[in-house]
Motif scaffolding. Structure first.
Motif, PDB file in Angstrom:
ATOM      1  N   GLU A 196     148.520 -32.248  20.569  1.00 47.30           N
ATOM      2  CA  GLU A 196     149.358 -33.453  20.484  1.00 47.30           C
ATOM      3  C   GLU A 196     148.516 -34.710  20.669  1.00 47.30           C
ATOM      4  N   GLU A 197     147.619 -34.683  21.648  1.00 49.48           N
ATOM      5  CA  GLU A 197     146.747 -35.837  21.888  1.00 49.48           C
ATOM      6  C   GLU A 197     145.789 -36.050  20.710  1.00 49.48           C
ATOM      7  N   LEU A 198     145.287 -34.969  20.153  1.00 54.72           N
ATOM      8  CA  LEU A 198     144.410 -35.061  18.978  1.00 54.72           C
ATOM      9  C   LEU A 198     145.145 -35.755  17.836  1.00 54.72           C
ATOM     10  N   HIS A 199     146.396 -35.386  17.612  1.00 54.12           N
ATOM     11  CA  HIS A 199     147.192 -36.021  16.558  1.00 54.12           C
ATOM     12  C   HIS A 199     147.469 -37.493  16.875  1.00 54.12           C
ATOM     13  N   LYS A 234     133.485 -32.832   0.211  1.00 54.50           N
ATOM     14  CA  LYS A 234     132.684 -33.984   0.605  1.00 54.50           C
ATOM     15  C   LYS A 234     133.003 -34.450   2.029  1.00 54.50           C
ATOM     16  N   LEU A 235     134.048 -33.903   2.624  1.00 53.21           N
ATOM     17  CA  LEU A 235     134.464 -34.303   3.965  1.00 53.21           C
ATOM     18  C   LEU A 235     134.583 -33.064   4.850  1.00 53.21           C
ATOM     19  N   LEU A 295     136.416 -34.342  13.553  1.00 53.43           N
ATOM     20  CA  LEU A 295     137.670 -33.938  14.200  1.00 53.43           C
ATOM     21  C   LEU A 295     137.434 -32.738  15.124  1.00 53.43           C
ATOM     22  N   ASP A 296     136.532 -31.832  14.728  1.00 44.94           N
ATOM     23  CA  ASP A 296     136.180 -30.702  15.598  1.00 44.94           C
ATOM     24  C   ASP A 296     135.627 -31.214  16.922  1.00 44.94           C
ATOM     25  N   LEU A 355     143.299 -38.380  10.103  1.00 44.02           N
ATOM     26  CA  LEU A 355     142.380 -37.278   9.819  1.00 44.02           C
ATOM     27  C   LEU A 355     143.063 -35.922  10.005  1.00 44.02           C
ATOM     28  N   CYS A 356     143.882 -35.788  11.043  1.00 44.24           N
ATOM     29  CA  CYS A 356     144.634 -34.547  11.250  1.00 44.24           C
ATOM     30  C   CYS A 356     145.544 -34.272  10.057  1.00 44.24           C
ATOM     31  N   LYS A 357     146.175 -35.323   9.572  1.00 43.67           N
ATOM     32  CA  LYS A 357     147.086 -35.192   8.432  1.00 43.67           C
ATOM     33  C   LYS A 357     146.307 -34.869   7.157  1.00 43.67           C
TER      34      LYS A 357
END
Length: 186
Positions: A167-170, A142-143, A148-149, A176-178
């Motif tokens: 690193e910046e994305l995290h 569903k997600l 995030l892409d 969301l990354c987690k």
């Protein structure tokens, strides 16, 4: 990614003859409008279609060097992709594109869980010449990972170091990354 860089997106579909506007297409259009990041979008329904599309990009598109990201939206799990109910290992994919992905980042959407051992990742990178492989360790039906892409692709506008980008994305999208278990092999 500078203004002359592009994303090449290849999405696995059940039948390339059936024209549909997927969420991926909408997100790539939004990325072009909001961030000015151009992309090429193609579909494939066989491994031959995948190979043909990437070979056309490699040998017929004179701007291939400008494609920094190869964005693959296809189901699968761990170390394989699935196209029309046929599974192909990333080793097989690496051998198809031996030496042809030099400097590229292959990014898998979360339609496929990306779970590689260190040896599998290194083999893929060594054989293809790719700079990095990224994707997600978790899939949620569903997600999708599209938000995030888009954030990941946008960060290439500002810098080129893939580790710093991740690193910046995290930092910006930690939850969301987690949740999706963002992964980078380089």
């Amino acid at each position: 990614m500078d203004s002359d860089s592009f994303i090449f997106c290849l999405e696995a579909v059940s039948d390339i003859e059936t024209a549909t506007t997927t969420e991926v297409v909408k997100n790539l259009e939004q990325l072009a409008l909001e961030k000015g990041i151009a992309s090429i979008y193609k579909t494939c329904d066989t491994i031959e279609g995948l190979e043909e599309s990437l070979n056309a990009l490699l040998y017929e598109d004179h701007n291939f060097k400008d494609y920094e990201i190869i964005y693959l939206v296809m189901p699968g799990e761990g170390n394989n992709i699935c196209i029309n109910d046929y599974y192909y290992s990333l080793e097989e994919i690496a051998e198809l594109f031996e030496g042809k992905m030099t400097g590229k980042i292959l990014h898998f959407a979360n339609a496929k869980v990306l779970d590689l051992s260190q040896e599998e990742a290194q083999y893929f990178l060594d054989i293809t010449g790719a700079r990095a492989v990224s994707g997600y360790g978790a899939t949620f039906h569903k997600l999708t990972s599209s938000a995030l892409d888009k954030a990941f692709f946008s960060l290439f506008e500002e810098q080129d170091n893939v580790v710093e980008i991740v690193e910046e994305l995290h930092q910006k999208h930690y939850a969301l990354c987690k949740l999706l278990d963002f992964r980078l092999y380089y």
